[in-house]
Design an enzyme around this catalytic site. Sequence first.
Site, short mmCIF file in Angstrom:
data_model
loop_
_atom_site.label_atom_id
_atom_site.label_comp_id
_atom_site.label_asym_id
_atom_site.label_seq_id
_atom_site.Cartn_x
_atom_site.Cartn_y
_atom_site.Cartn_z
N PRO A 9 0.78 -1.22 -0.06
CA PRO A 9 -0.03 -0.14 0.05
C PRO A 9 0.90 1.23 0.06
CG PRO A 9 -0.99 -1.48 1.52
CD PRO A 9 0.26 -2.32 0.92
N ASN A 10 0.24 2.21 -0.62
CA ASN A 10 0.97 3.69 -0.95
C ASN A 10 2.17 3.77 -1.66
OD1 ASN A 10 -1.28 4.86 0.49
ND2 ASN A 10 -0.52 3.98 2.38
N ARG A 17 5.08 11.10 -2.16
CA ARG A 17 4.79 11.13 -0.86
C ARG A 17 5.97 11.31 0.08
NH1 ARG A 17 4.52 4.88 1.30
NH2 ARG A 17 3.64 5.51 3.31
N TYR A 22 10.95 8.96 1.53
CA TYR A 22 11.06 7.82 0.92
C TYR A 22 11.92 7.99 -0.31
CZ TYR A 22 7.42 6.09 4.12
OH TYR A 22 6.86 5.69 5.15
N ASN A 73 8.36 -5.08 -0.25
CA ASN A 73 8.16 -3.99 0.79
C ASN A 73 6.77 -3.95 1.02
OD1 ASN A 73 7.63 -1.62 1.81
ND2 ASN A 73 9.17 -0.36 0.51
N ALA A 76 2.95 -0.36 5.21
CA ALA A 76 2.32 -0.37 6.45
C ALA A 76 1.77 -1.67 6.62
CB ALA A 76 1.37 0.69 6.61
N GLU A 97 12.69 -8.82 3.07
CA GLU A 97 11.80 -7.75 3.40
C GLU A 97 12.46 -6.36 3.24
OE1 GLU A 97 10.42 -8.02 7.52
OE2 GLU A 97 9.92 -6.03 7.59
N HIS A 99 12.70 -2.01 3.15
CA HIS A 99 12.01 -0.72 3.36
C HIS A 99 12.96 0.32 2.88
CE1 HIS A 99 8.83 -2.93 5.76
NE2 HIS A 99 9.95 -3.36 6.45
N LEU A 100 12.22 1.10 2.41
CA LEU A 100 13.14 2.34 1.73
C LEU A 100 13.72 3.11 3.20
CD1 LEU A 100 10.45 3.36 -0.76
CD2 LEU A 100 12.77 3.03 -1.39
N ARG A 106 12.05 5.45 13.37
CA ARG A 106 11.09 6.43 13.00
C ARG A 106 9.97 6.31 14.28
NH1 ARG A 106 8.60 5.60 7.31
NH2 ARG A 106 7.55 7.34 7.96
C1 DQA Z 1 8.01 1.35 4.46
C2 DQA Z 1 7.83 1.89 5.94
C3 DQA Z 1 6.40 1.67 6.45
O1 DQA Z 1 6.21 1.76 7.76
C4 DQA Z 1 5.45 2.53 5.64
O2 DQA Z 1 4.14 2.43 6.14
C5 DQA Z 1 5.62 2.32 4.24
C6 DQA Z 1 6.92 2.36 3.79
C7 DQA Z 1 9.32 1.88 3.82
O3 DQA Z 1 9.63 1.34 2.74
O4 DQA Z 1 10.10 2.59 4.57
O5 DQA Z 1 4.55 2.51 3.41
O6 DQA Z 1 7.76 0.03 4.23
#
Ligand code: DQA
Length: 148
Positions: A9-10, A17, A22, A73, A76, A97, A99-100, A106
């Site tokens: 998501p997102n 964003r 990111y 990735n 959330a 896994e 994460h950017l 955080r």
């Molecule tokens: C994320 C970190 C997550 O907490 C966040 O909800 C994201 C992006 C990252 O790539 O840093 O959507 O996975």
Amino acid sequence: MKILVINGPNLNMLSKRNREIYGQKTLAEINSLVEEQGEALNVETVTFQSNSEGALIDFIQEQANSADGIIINPGALTHYGLSLCDALADTKLPIIEVHLSNIYSREEWRAKSVIAPIARGQVSGLGWRGYIAALRTLVAELKRESWL
Ligand code: DQA
């Protein structure tokens, strides 16, 4: 060799964003860098993004039989996506896994990943290069080169 590169998501909103968190690249740009790296390693990469946990699970279930590994990735869903976690575990494939951002520096709720226990490893905070690092490492492992 086929590697699934999945974003949750997102992540379709990358470059719009929170660019300071990111990064500036779009997901399409990151995916094309991943595909380029895949070609250099002589592996097929299949990229997929969805904002819906169900669609992510459907994709994983459809693709798992013909895939050798997964880079994900989960956005959330990292923090609470138990159905996604089950679907990933059911594949029995090696999973990395990504994460950017550095999820440990955080908000407190981001520091917990429900995916981490079923992943071979995690890359967090290296921006788009984390996907490349994950791909190179996963492919080396699958080619039976040393993991470390
Ligand atoms: C994320 C970190 C997550 O907490 C966040 O909800 C994201 C992006 C990252 O790539 O840093 O959507 O996975």
